[in-house]
Scaffold this active site. Structure first.
Site, PDB file in Angstrom:
ATOM      1  N   ASP A 108       0.823  -1.218   0.000  1.00  0.00           N
ATOM      2  CA  ASP A 108       0.000   0.000   0.000  1.00  0.00           C
ATOM      3  C   ASP A 108       0.852   1.261   0.000  1.00  0.00           C
ATOM      4  O   ASP A 108       0.377   2.325   0.379  1.00  0.00           O
ATOM      5  CB  ASP A 108      -0.980   0.006   1.187  1.00  0.00           C
ATOM      6  CG  ASP A 108      -0.291  -0.207   2.518  1.00  0.00           C
ATOM      7  OD1 ASP A 108       0.952  -0.279   2.554  1.00  0.00           O
ATOM      8  OD2 ASP A 108      -1.004  -0.271   3.536  1.00  0.00           O
ATOM      9  N   LYS A 159       4.705   5.315  17.352  1.00  0.00           N
ATOM     10  CA  LYS A 159       3.730   6.389  17.562  1.00  0.00           C
ATOM     11  C   LYS A 159       4.098   7.315  18.734  1.00  0.00           C
ATOM     12  O   LYS A 159       3.397   7.356  19.751  1.00  0.00           O
ATOM     13  CB  LYS A 159       2.334   5.788  17.772  1.00  0.00           C
ATOM     14  CG  LYS A 159       1.861   4.964  16.572  1.00  0.00           C
ATOM     15  CD  LYS A 159       0.387   4.648  16.651  1.00  0.00           C
ATOM     16  CE  LYS A 159      -0.130   3.963  15.407  1.00  0.00           C
ATOM     17  NZ  LYS A 159       0.295   2.608  15.180  1.00  0.00           N
ATOM     18  N   ASP A 219       1.507   6.436   1.735  1.00  0.00           N
ATOM     19  CA  ASP A 219       0.747   5.244   2.126  1.00  0.00           C
ATOM     20  C   ASP A 219      -0.696   5.532   1.727  1.00  0.00           C
ATOM     21  O   ASP A 219      -1.309   6.474   2.235  1.00  0.00           O
ATOM     22  CB  ASP A 219       0.908   5.074   3.645  1.00  0.00           C
ATOM     23  CG  ASP A 219       0.016   3.990   4.219  1.00  0.00           C
ATOM     24  OD1 ASP A 219      -0.945   3.570   3.554  1.00  0.00           O
ATOM     25  OD2 ASP A 219       0.285   3.570   5.359  1.00  0.00           O
TER      26      ASP A 219
HETATM   27  P1  GTP Z   1      -5.907  -1.355   7.710  1.00  0.00           P
HETATM   28  O1  GTP Z   1      -6.863  -2.439   8.139  1.00  0.00           O
HETATM   29  O2  GTP Z   1      -6.610  -0.171   7.140  1.00  0.00           O
HETATM   30  O3  GTP Z   1      -4.875  -1.010   8.740  1.00  0.00           O
HETATM   31  O4  GTP Z   1      -5.083  -1.922   6.457  1.00  0.00           O
HETATM   32  P2  GTP Z   1      -4.141  -3.202   6.279  1.00  0.00           P
HETATM   33  O5  GTP Z   1      -4.151  -4.116   7.437  1.00  0.00           O
HETATM   34  O6  GTP Z   1      -4.503  -3.782   4.965  1.00  0.00           O
HETATM   35  O7  GTP Z   1      -2.755  -2.523   6.084  1.00  0.00           O
HETATM   36  P3  GTP Z   1      -1.599  -2.159   7.107  1.00  0.00           P
HETATM   37  O8  GTP Z   1      -1.144  -0.806   6.711  1.00  0.00           O
HETATM   38  O9  GTP Z   1      -2.023  -2.356   8.496  1.00  0.00           O
HETATM   39  O10 GTP Z   1      -0.539  -3.258   6.712  1.00  0.00           O
HETATM   40  C1  GTP Z   1       0.612  -2.986   5.932  1.00  0.00           C
HETATM   41  C2  GTP Z   1       0.755  -3.986   4.795  1.00  0.00           C
HETATM   42  O11 GTP Z   1       0.829  -5.306   5.302  1.00  0.00           O
HETATM   43  C3  GTP Z   1      -0.425  -3.947   3.844  1.00  0.00           C
HETATM   44  O12 GTP Z   1       0.112  -4.021   2.549  1.00  0.00           O
HETATM   45  C4  GTP Z   1      -1.238  -5.176   4.190  1.00  0.00           C
HETATM   46  O13 GTP Z   1      -1.836  -5.757   3.037  1.00  0.00           O
HETATM   47  C5  GTP Z   1      -0.176  -6.124   4.738  1.00  0.00           C
HETATM   48  N1  GTP Z   1      -0.666  -6.994   5.812  1.00  0.00           N
HETATM   49  C6  GTP Z   1      -1.218  -6.621   6.997  1.00  0.00           C
HETATM   50  N2  GTP Z   1      -1.514  -7.691   7.732  1.00  0.00           N
HETATM   51  C7  GTP Z   1      -1.136  -8.778   7.002  1.00  0.00           C
HETATM   52  C8  GTP Z   1      -1.192 -10.197   7.219  1.00  0.00           C
HETATM   53  O14 GTP Z   1      -1.662 -10.698   8.242  1.00  0.00           O
HETATM   54  N3  GTP Z   1      -0.690 -10.993   6.229  1.00  0.00           N
HETATM   55  C9  GTP Z   1      -0.171 -10.488   5.075  1.00  0.00           C
HETATM   56  N4  GTP Z   1       0.266 -11.340   4.152  1.00  0.00           N
HETATM   57  N5  GTP Z   1      -0.125  -9.171   4.828  1.00  0.00           N
HETATM   58  C10 GTP Z   1      -0.601  -8.331   5.784  1.00  0.00           C
END
Ligand code: GTP
Length: 366
Positions: A108, A159, A219
């Site tokens: 992202d 944070k 982001d």
């Molecule tokens: P929010 O629910 O809005 O926080 O989004 P997110 O969980 O999709 O993204 P976040 O910014 O928290 O995570 C950063 C990156 O890691 C993103 O590209 C997510 O797709 C990825 N990500 C988060 N959790 C996982 C997981 O459990 N497994 C995998 N494979 N990717 C993850």
């Protein structure tokens, strides 16, 4: 060179768009974000990408039916349950039998980071892991990473309260890793690389480095940032044209394929109109993107907004600082403003006044 792209998150902050489309496949200026990221990786020598995923996995295979994106070969590591960032990396690395230096990206982050320079930096220092850092004005919502002048990481501050951050350099979500790092991640557990694996590496200094870069970085994970990324792409932050083969019909106004702009319609830069988009008489589209087949009927206003493919804005509608999902319909005189996000296929009734609203797609209970 292989890379793992983490695309397993549910993208909760971008709901309702992410109920139907995983965040990495949402378009940024009419190109799926992930396609942009894959061509950036390819431009730095990555030829095989493992998508680490679990949420809406079929959408990825459907988007890349040939299993390739340009010159990049894709493989899919589908987690049985969310394993977090480190758990996801370990799972994907085992799936693809990665046994050499590799790159990891959050799925992202839109960036123009010089990954080639980062790989060089990593090799020169003999690092086990290198983290890309970017600079933000207010780091209080991020993981802050102070370093020594050599680039060695000295702390992780998650944070920090406003005004108390030791530095403005934050984890930008791109890593270069040696395969040995996988031994630091317990198998089949939900583990965060940024909050658990990296901080634990500081117990034995000398292995973990970070590279500061002022290259473009955003982001895309909130409606505000999603809109901002669109504006940045339209104004050339990741190069022009904003989409391959778009034509600049007036300064800062881009068309793809065949577009209909009726007499008396106003298009104000920056703007991108997708193939088959139509703008009716007396309407204004300014600082906005219309997806393929999106229709703006007469007397409507679309300002600083994104209207995804096949959405329809009926006469007299007003869309300001909002995202209208694929195939959604705003009936006559409806308004959607102030970071309203309308889910795919949703119908907003005539005359509705939505401000900061999140309208789910049909059939989704929230
Ligand atoms: P929010 O629910 O809005 O926080 O989004 P997110 O969980 O999709 O993204 P976040 O910014 O928290 O995570 C950063 C990156 O890691 C993103 O590209 C997510 O797709 C990825 N990500 C988060 N959790 C996982 C997981 O459990 N497994 C995998 N494979 N990717 C993850």
């Amino acid at each position: 060179m292989k890379a793992i792209v983490l695309v397993g998150g549910e993208g909760t902050r971008l709901r309702p768009l992410t109920y139907t489309t995983p965040k990495p496949l949402l378009p940024i200026a009419n190109v799926a974000f992930l396609e942009r990221q894959l061509s950036w990786l390819a431009s730095h020598g990555v030829d095989e990408v493992v998508l680490s995923l679990g949420y809406l996995p079929d959408a990825f295979a459907a988007h890349f039916p040939s299993g390739r994106a340009g010159d990049v070969k894709l493989t899919y590591a589908v987690e049985p349950e969310p394993l977090g960032t480190a758990g996801g990396i370990r799972f994907a690395a085992e799936h693809a039998a990665i046994d050499d230096r590799f790159v990891v990206c959050n799925g992202d982050v839109l960036t123009e980071l010089d990954l080639t320079a980062m790989l060089r930096f990593h090799a020169e220092r003999g690092a086990e892991a290198t983290i890309a850092l970017c600079r933000v004005e207010d780091p209080s919502a991020f993981g802050v990473v102070p370093t020594l002048p050599t680039g060695e990481v000295i702390a992780f501050v998650e944070k920090p309260p406003p005004g108390h951050a030791p530095t403005n350099w934050i984890n930008a979500g791109t890593y270069v890793l040696e395969p040995s790092i996988l031994d630091r991640v317990p198998p089949r557990l939900n583990v965060s690389i940024e909050r658990e694996t990296f901080p634990r590496m500081l117990e034995h200094p000398g292995n973990l480095f970070a590279l500061q870069s002022d290259a473009y970085w955003i982001d895309i994970g909130t409606p505000e940032k999603y809109l901002e990324a669109h504006r940045d792409v339209l104004t050339g932050s990741v190069g022009l044209p904003p989409v391959v083969a778009a034509t600049e019909v007036a300064p800062g106004v881009w068309h793809q394929g065949s577009v209909r702009v009726d007499a008396g319609a106003r298009i104000e830069a920056p703007a991108l109109l997708g193939d088959g988009a139509a703008v009716g008489p007396g309407s204004t589209v300014a600082g906005s993107v219309l997806g393929a087949g999106a229709v703006v009927e007469s007397g409507a206003h679309v300002i600083r907004s994104v209207v995804l493919d096949d959405a329809r804005l009926a006469s007299g509608t007003e869309v300001v600082d909002a995202v209208i999902g694929r195939g959604a319909l705003l009936e006559a005189e409806a308004t959607a403003t102030d970071l309203s996000v309308i889910g795919a296929g949703a119908v907003v009734a005539a005359g509705s006044k939505l401000s900061g609203a999140r309208v789910p797609p049909p059939g989704v209970q929230v």
